[in-house]
Design an enzyme around this catalytic site. Structure first.
Site, PDB file in Angstrom:
ATOM      1  N   LYS A   1       0.818  -1.212   0.000  1.00 26.85           N
ATOM      2  CA  LYS A   1       0.000   0.000   0.000  1.00 26.85           C
ATOM      3  C   LYS A   1       0.852   1.262   0.000  1.00 26.85           C
ATOM      4  O   LYS A   1       0.494   2.257  -0.637  1.00 26.85           O
ATOM      5  CB  LYS A   1      -0.950  -0.019   1.204  1.00 26.85           C
ATOM      6  CG  LYS A   1      -2.027  -1.090   1.107  1.00 26.85           C
ATOM      7  CD  LYS A   1      -2.948  -1.089   2.324  1.00 26.85           C
ATOM      8  CE  LYS A   1      -4.030  -2.147   2.197  1.00 26.85           C
ATOM      9  NZ  LYS A   1      -4.933  -2.175   3.372  1.00 26.85           N
TER      10      LYS A   1
ATOM     11  N   LYS B   1      -7.335  -9.821  -6.010  1.00 27.37           N
ATOM     12  CA  LYS B   1      -8.508 -10.056  -5.171  1.00 27.37           C
ATOM     13  C   LYS B   1      -9.568  -8.999  -5.433  1.00 27.37           C
ATOM     14  O   LYS B   1      -9.259  -7.816  -5.637  1.00 27.37           O
ATOM     15  CB  LYS B   1      -8.090 -10.022  -3.699  1.00 27.37           C
ATOM     16  CG  LYS B   1      -9.163 -10.438  -2.717  1.00 27.37           C
ATOM     17  CD  LYS B   1      -8.588 -10.467  -1.310  1.00 27.37           C
ATOM     18  CE  LYS B   1      -9.652 -10.852  -0.276  1.00 27.37           C
ATOM     19  NZ  LYS B   1      -9.102 -10.870   1.093  1.00 27.37           N
TER      20      LYS B   1
ATOM     21  N   LYS C   1     -13.522  -3.538  -2.992  1.00 26.70           N
ATOM     22  CA  LYS C   1     -14.469  -2.432  -3.122  1.00 26.70           C
ATOM     23  C   LYS C   1     -13.777  -1.120  -3.463  1.00 26.70           C
ATOM     24  O   LYS C   1     -14.419  -0.150  -3.849  1.00 26.70           O
ATOM     25  CB  LYS C   1     -15.278  -2.271  -1.829  1.00 26.70           C
ATOM     26  CG  LYS C   1     -14.484  -2.038  -0.561  1.00 26.70           C
ATOM     27  CD  LYS C   1     -15.410  -1.913   0.635  1.00 26.70           C
ATOM     28  CE  LYS C   1     -14.680  -1.715   1.957  1.00 26.70           C
ATOM     29  NZ  LYS C   1     -14.113  -2.966   2.472  1.00 26.70           N
TER      30      LYS C   1
END
Length: 359
Positions: free
Chosen positions: A136, A221, A224
């Site tokens: 990230k 994966k 959202k």
């Protein structure tokens, strides 16, 4: 009853929060999910659907991790709205406040206080090695953003979440296993330094649907937060949108509906999703669609998912129509969680030397 027992045996793999006998204490299961966006079918089939079964046999706590969501900037109005929506959706899928403790993380202040104390017992090196932090932070750097301290430090808050409740098992996907291991390391270090205080949790791994992948990138994966809305199915997408997204799903140049994760990742992902929606295994799906093309199969997957979500969406709509009821559940859940967390935090404060005068 035999069917339930068989299903439970199938679900519980290496770590096993088995049903308690009359003489045994139920296991404590803790799980949290961020209200940073509407949940996807990846969240549902991979984790949340299993939560409904777990709450019948264990003492479960389910949290909306709004503090974790703040590791990236959240529009305040959106975060508030999503907190209500996500609470309603958890209830709509079958999380029962009469069976489980359902609460909003920020409404139990013990999480933040214990996180700071554990920060003072954690090491920079172990946090810098966290796989998700590396991925990230690199993404944020590529986007020209500064890396927030919260992104580096949130695994310690996650450890506090888990350890506060003397948790036995934490349902996780393979990408979250490292966070449970860190919680064990931090909790074990505290126990060794001050005396036994925390139960050290074990990860719990689900089975079917544990890795629902993006419809546009089967190597990633489903998320959202995907920039491409065609990559995920939201739990509140309408049936037409669901079918349309599946029709656009990436597959391969063949036409045979056959399960092969390595060579046919796109169609294999759709088969797993269809299996989750219809409770069929891969062999049964291959037989059902033998001789039929990808077009028929994609439409069938979309329709099956839309049908599986239909009762959930109806319940979600009813719950969202009563904001006062949702707020009353927040208060009750936070009170329940706070009482348990407070007992652990009280022991921690005393052991590290913090003074708590009687009032």
């Amino acid at each position: 009853m035999e069917k339930m027992k068989h299903k439970g045996k199938h679900m519980l793999e290496a770590s096993q929060p088995a049903a308690a006998t009359a003489a045994e204490k139920k296991k404590i299961i803790y799980s949290a999910i961020q209200p940073s966006g509407m949940f996807t079918i990846g969240n549902y089939f991979g984790a949340m659907k299993n939560w409904v079964t777990l709450q019948d046999q264990n003492d479960c706590l389910f949290a909306l991790a709004d503090l974790h969501a703040m590791t990236v900037f959240q529009v305040p109005a959106d975060l508030r709205r999503r907190t209500y929506e996500c609470l309603a959706l958890l209830m709509a899928i079958g999380i029962d406040p009469a069976k489980s403790i359902l609460y909003v993380q920020s409404q139990v202040s013990a999480h933040s206080e214990l996180a700071w104390i554990l920060n003072c017992n954690s090491y920079m090196g172990e946090l810098s090695r966290m796989t998700q932090y590396k991925a990230k932070s690199q993404k944020q750097q590529r986007q020209g953003s500064n890396i927030r301290v919260g992104l580096f430090d949130y695994p310690v808050l996650m450890a506090a979440d888990i350890l506060l409740y003397q948790t036995d098992f934490v349902p996780v996907g393979s990408d979250q296993k490292q966070h449970v291991e860190l919680a064990r390391d931090i909790g074990g270090r505290f126990n060794q330094t001050y005396s036994p205080t925390f139960k050290l949790p074990e990860p719990w791994f689900g089975t079917a649907g544990a890795r629902v992948m993006s419809l546009q990138d089967p190597a990633s994966k489903m998320s959202k937060s995907d920039d491409n809305p065609n990559g995920f199915i939201s739990m509140i997408d309408d049936p037409k949108t669901i079918v349309k997204k599946f029709k656009r799903a990436v597959t391969d140049s063949e036409t045979e509906v056959r399960y092969d994760r390595e060579n046919k990742p796109g169609i294999s992902n759709l088969m797993e999703i269809y299996g989750c929606a219809t409770d069929q295994d891969m062999a049964a799906i291959e037989r059902e669609f033998a001789g039929r093309g990808y077009g028929d199969f994609k439409t069938a997957v979309g329709e099956a998912v839309a049908e599986a979500l239909r009762p959930i969406q109806a319940a979600f709509g009813r719950l969202m129509g009563d904001k006062g009821y949702l707020e009353s559940l927040m208060v009750a859940g936070a009170d329940q969680a706070g009482r348990i967390a407070g007992r652990t935090l009280s022991k921690v404060r005393r052991k590290v030397g913090l003074v708590t005068p009687k009032r």
